[in-house]
Design an enzyme around this catalytic site. Structure first.
Site, PDB file in Angstrom:
ATOM      1  N   HIS A 125      -1.599  -3.953  18.920  1.00  0.00           N
ATOM      2  CA  HIS A 125      -1.237  -3.690  17.979  1.00  0.00           C
ATOM      3  C   HIS A 125      -0.305  -2.810  18.209  1.00  0.00           C
ATOM      4  O   HIS A 125      -1.327  -1.536  18.691  1.00  0.00           O
ATOM      5  CB  HIS A 125      -1.816  -3.330  16.821  1.00  0.00           C
ATOM      6  CG  HIS A 125      -1.664  -3.714  15.340  1.00  0.00           C
ATOM      7  ND1 HIS A 125      -1.164  -2.096  14.619  1.00  0.00           N
ATOM      8  CD2 HIS A 125      -1.269  -4.568  14.473  1.00  0.00           C
ATOM      9  CE1 HIS A 125      -0.659  -2.477  13.501  1.00  0.00           C
ATOM     10  NE2 HIS A 125      -1.303  -3.472  13.283  1.00  0.00           N
TER      11      HIS A 125
ATOM     12  N   THR B 147      -7.030   0.720  11.539  1.00  0.00           N
ATOM     13  CA  THR B 147      -6.754   1.392  10.013  1.00  0.00           C
ATOM     14  C   THR B 147      -7.238  -0.231   8.985  1.00  0.00           C
ATOM     15  O   THR B 147      -8.038   0.109   8.284  1.00  0.00           O
ATOM     16  CB  THR B 147      -6.241   1.921   9.182  1.00  0.00           C
ATOM     17  OG1 THR B 147      -4.958   1.242   9.475  1.00  0.00           O
ATOM     18  CG2 THR B 147      -5.971   3.276   9.576  1.00  0.00           C
TER      19      THR B 147
ATOM     20  N   CYS C  76       2.410   6.353   9.037  1.00  0.00           N
ATOM     21  CA  CYS C  76       0.698   6.713   7.570  1.00  0.00           C
ATOM     22  C   CYS C  76       0.119   7.758   7.568  1.00  0.00           C
ATOM     23  O   CYS C  76      -0.371   8.021   8.847  1.00  0.00           O
ATOM     24  CB  CYS C  76       0.381   5.136   6.908  1.00  0.00           C
ATOM     25  SG  CYS C  76      -0.562   5.592   5.282  1.00  0.00           S
TER      26      CYS C  76
ATOM     27  N   CYS D 232       0.329  -1.429  -0.079  1.00  0.00           N
ATOM     28  CA  CYS D 232      -0.125  -0.058   0.186  1.00  0.00           C
ATOM     29  C   CYS D 232       0.980   1.779  -0.076  1.00  0.00           C
ATOM     30  O   CYS D 232       2.344   0.721   0.185  1.00  0.00           O
ATOM     31  CB  CYS D 232      -0.846   0.235   1.312  1.00  0.00           C
ATOM     32  SG  CYS D 232      -0.014   0.174   3.015  1.00  0.00           S
TER      33      CYS D 232
ATOM     34  N   HIS E 251       2.928   1.904  10.974  1.00  0.00           N
ATOM     35  CA  HIS E 251       2.079   2.097  12.626  1.00  0.00           C
ATOM     36  C   HIS E 251       2.193   3.396  13.593  1.00  0.00           C
ATOM     37  O   HIS E 251       0.391   3.992  14.068  1.00  0.00           O
ATOM     38  CB  HIS E 251       2.551   1.259  13.030  1.00  0.00           C
ATOM     39  CG  HIS E 251       2.355  -0.509  12.363  1.00  0.00           C
ATOM     40  ND1 HIS E 251       1.130  -0.805  11.895  1.00  0.00           N
ATOM     41  CD2 HIS E 251       2.847  -1.093  12.238  1.00  0.00           C
ATOM     42  CE1 HIS E 251       1.750  -2.189  10.896  1.00  0.00           C
ATOM     43  NE2 HIS E 251       2.422  -2.338  11.523  1.00  0.00           N
TER      44      HIS E 251
ATOM     45  N   GLU F 187      -0.050  -0.044  16.041  1.00  0.00           N
ATOM     46  CA  GLU F 187      -1.340   1.538  15.661  1.00  0.00           C
ATOM     47  C   GLU F 187      -1.911   1.724  16.573  1.00  0.00           C
ATOM     48  O   GLU F 187      -2.212   2.574  16.748  1.00  0.00           O
ATOM     49  CB  GLU F 187      -1.717   0.804  14.597  1.00  0.00           C
ATOM     50  CG  GLU F 187      -3.064   1.548  13.935  1.00  0.00           C
ATOM     51  CD  GLU F 187      -3.737   2.165  13.118  1.00  0.00           C
ATOM     52  OE1 GLU F 187      -3.421   0.854  11.901  1.00  0.00           O
ATOM     53  OE2 GLU F 187      -5.209   2.000  13.098  1.00  0.00           O
TER      54      GLU F 187
ATOM     55  N   ASN G 259      -3.118  -6.749   8.744  1.00  0.00           N
ATOM     56  CA  ASN G 259      -4.522  -6.327   7.613  1.00  0.00           C
ATOM     57  C   ASN G 259      -4.135  -7.928   6.150  1.00  0.00           C
ATOM     58  O   ASN G 259      -5.573  -8.109   6.017  1.00  0.00           O
ATOM     59  CB  ASN G 259      -3.916  -5.336   6.536  1.00  0.00           C
ATOM     60  CG  ASN G 259      -2.699  -5.832   5.592  1.00  0.00           C
ATOM     61  OD1 ASN G 259      -2.708  -6.364   4.749  1.00  0.00           O
ATOM     62  ND2 ASN G 259      -1.754  -5.049   6.848  1.00  0.00           N
TER      63      ASN G 259
ATOM     64  N   SER H  69       1.629  -5.604   3.044  1.00  0.00           N
ATOM     65  CA  SER H  69       3.343  -4.969   3.247  1.00  0.00           C
ATOM     66  C   SER H  69       3.696  -6.209   2.129  1.00  0.00           C
ATOM     67  O   SER H  69       5.339  -6.268   1.691  1.00  0.00           O
ATOM     68  CB  SER H  69       3.949  -5.723   4.597  1.00  0.00           C
ATOM     69  OG  SER H  69       3.611  -4.447   5.346  1.00  0.00           O
TER      70      SER H  69
ATOM     71  N   HIS I 173       6.329  -5.478   6.774  1.00  0.00           N
ATOM     72  CA  HIS I 173       6.185  -7.513   8.069  1.00  0.00           C
ATOM     73  C   HIS I 173       6.653  -8.053   6.305  1.00  0.00           C
ATOM     74  O   HIS I 173       5.841  -9.156   5.613  1.00  0.00           O
ATOM     75  CB  HIS I 173       4.862  -7.515   7.765  1.00  0.00           C
ATOM     76  CG  HIS I 173       4.216  -6.613   8.628  1.00  0.00           C
ATOM     77  ND1 HIS I 173       4.327  -6.832  10.218  1.00  0.00           N
ATOM     78  CD2 HIS I 173       2.808  -5.215   8.844  1.00  0.00           C
ATOM     79  CE1 HIS I 173       3.521  -6.200  10.768  1.00  0.00           C
ATOM     80  NE2 HIS I 173       3.061  -5.446  10.641  1.00  0.00           N
TER      81      HIS I 173
HETATM   82  S1  SF4 Z   1      -3.312   2.811   7.258  1.00  0.00           S
HETATM   83 FE1  SF4 Z   1      -2.233   1.450   6.284  1.00  0.00          FE
HETATM   84  S2  SF4 Z   1      -2.393   0.190   5.217  1.00  0.00           S
HETATM   85 FE2  SF4 Z   1      -3.427   1.516   5.464  1.00  0.00          FE
HETATM   86  S3  SF4 Z   1      -2.311   2.814   3.714  1.00  0.00           S
HETATM   87 FE3  SF4 Z   1      -1.372   3.769   5.955  1.00  0.00          FE
HETATM   88  S4  SF4 Z   1       0.025   1.841   6.156  1.00  0.00           S
HETATM   89 FE4  SF4 Z   1      -1.359   0.957   4.517  1.00  0.00          FE
END
Ligand code: SF4
Length: 306
Positions: free
Chosen positions: A148, A187, A120, A38, A98, A150, A245, A287, A67
Site C-alpha cells: 500500500h 491508519t 493527510c 473522510c 496516502h 501509505e 479501508n 473515498s 478511489h
Molecule cells: S488517514 Fe486516511 S482514512 Fe484517515 S482521515 Fe486521513 S485520509 Fe482519511
C-alpha cells in the site's frame, strides 16, 4: 495519538444516529452513524481544486487522488492528470492523502516540480512515529499492507533499515530477534488485528512500545459499521475495490453476517441479496462521496418498494 480535533481540523461526516432513513414495504434502510468521505480525502480534493484553479502549466496527481474513478475522470477533464511516476512530469505534482516516500519528495524537488502536498495529517502521525522509534533504537514493526502506498511512505521514515511490515499476528514469529520493538500500524487497520499483533509481540520481545496510529476516521467508520451490521440482515458497503479501508469495512460486516456486499455503483446491487431482509444497512469507505451514498439509498428504496 493526534486526532482531527487536536490538529484543529473539522471532519465532515454524515452523522445519522441509525435513524430509519427510508421506510419501505419490504425492508428498512439504515445508514451507519459515520460513513463516507473522510476529512483527509476531502482535504486532498480541496487542494486539487485549488491547484486546478491556480494552474499555469502541467498539473498531475501522483496516483489517483481518490478511489473513485468518476471523480478522477472529472478532475482530469478539468486539467489534473494522473501520473504513475515522476519521470514524465513537469509543472505541478499533487501528493495524495496516502503520502509518499521521502525519496519521492526529494526527487520531485530535484526535478524542479512545484509540490502540492495533500498528505493527510493523520498519515503524518505514523510517519513521525516511525522516525522517532528508529532514532531511539527500536526495531520498527508496521502492521499493514506492504504494497500500500501509505506503508511505502511510512517505511521510508525508518532511518536505519530496522523495519518489518507484517499483516497479522501469524507473522510475529518470523520477525528477527530484537531487544526493543516499536509497533505502529496502517491508519486504516482493523483494531482487532492490531491488538492480536501487540499481544504476540509482548509475549515474544523484552521491550515493546506501541503507538496506535489507526486514524479517528477509520475508527469511527469501523465502529459504526460493526454496530449496524449486528442489527441488519444485509449490509451494502460502498467504495472502491482497490480501497483498503473499504475492504476492512466489508471484513467487519462479514464478522456479523454473511450477507455483506461491496459495490462501487448502484448498478451492481442484486435483488437476491436483499431477499427476506427486514433491515438493509449501508456503510461507505473514506473515498465515497455523500452523493453516491444518497444515490444508492434511493436505489435500495425503489427496490424495497417493488
Ligand atoms: S488517514 Fe486516511 S482514512 Fe484517515 S482521515 Fe486521513 S485520509 Fe482519511
Amino acid at each position: 495519538m493526534a486526532s482531527t480535533q487536536d490538529l484543529g481540523l473539522n471532519e465532515p461526516e454524515i452523522e445519522q444516529t441509525h435513524q430509519l432513513s427510508t421506510q419501505t414495504k419490504k425492508f428498512e434502510i439504515r445508514i451507519a452513524k459515520t460513513a463516507g468521505i473522510c476529512f483527509g480525502v476531502e482535504r486532498a480534493l480541496n487542494l486539487s481544486e485549488k491547484a486546478i484553479k491556480e494552474k499555469s502549466g502541467p498539473l498531475a496527481s501522483l496516483g489517483p487522488i481518490i478511489h473513485n474513478p468518476q471523480k478522477v475522470a472529472e478532475l482530469s477533464e478539468r486539467g489534473m492528470d494522473v501520473a504513475e511516476d515522476l519521470s514524465s512530469l513537469s509543472g505541478t505534482v499533487v501528493f495524495r492523502s496516502h503520502g509518499v516516500p521521502i525519496e519521492t519528495q526529494s526527487l520531485a524537488l530535484a526535478r524542479g516540480l512545484n509540490i502540492v502536498d495533500a498528505t493527510c495529517p493523520l498519515v503524518k502521525v505514523p510517519q513521525n512515529f516511525a522516525r522517532k522509534l528508529s532514532q531511539n533504537g527500536y526495531f520498527v514493526v508496521i502492521v499493514g499492507d506492504k504494497a500500500h502506498p501509505e506503508i511505502k511512505g511510512v517505511m521510508s521514515y525508518v532511518q536505519n533499515g530496522e523495519v518489518a511490515v507484517i499483516k497479522s499476528e501469524a507473522e510475529v514469529q518470523g520477525l528477527p530477534e530484537k531487544e526493543k520493538v516499536g509497533i505502529i500500524c496502517q491508519t486504516t487497520l482493523n483494531k482487532s488485528v492490531f491488538e492480536r499483533v501487540i499481544e504476540k509481540c509482548r509475549a515474544r520481545f523484552k521491550e515493546v512500545k506501541v503507538y496506535n496510529t489507526i486514524c479517528s476516521a477509520t475508527r469511527d467508520r469501523q465502529a459504526a459499521a460493526a454496530e449496524l451490521a449486528v442489527e441488519a440482515d444485509c449490509m451494502i458497503v460502498i467504495g472502491g475495490r482497490n480501497s483498503s479501508n473499504t475492504q476492512k469495512l466489508l471484513d467487519i460486516c462479514k464478522d456479523s453476517l454473511s450477507r455483506a456486499f461491496l459495490v462501487e455503483t448502484q448498478e451492481e446491487i442484486r435483488p437476491e441479496w436483499l431477499e427476506g431482509s427486514k433491515v438493509v444497512g449501508i456503510t461507505a469507505g473514506a473515498s465515497t462521496p455523500h452523493l453516491l451514498i444518497e444515490k444508492i439509498r434511493g436505489c435500495l428504496a425503489q427496490m424495497g418498494n417493488a
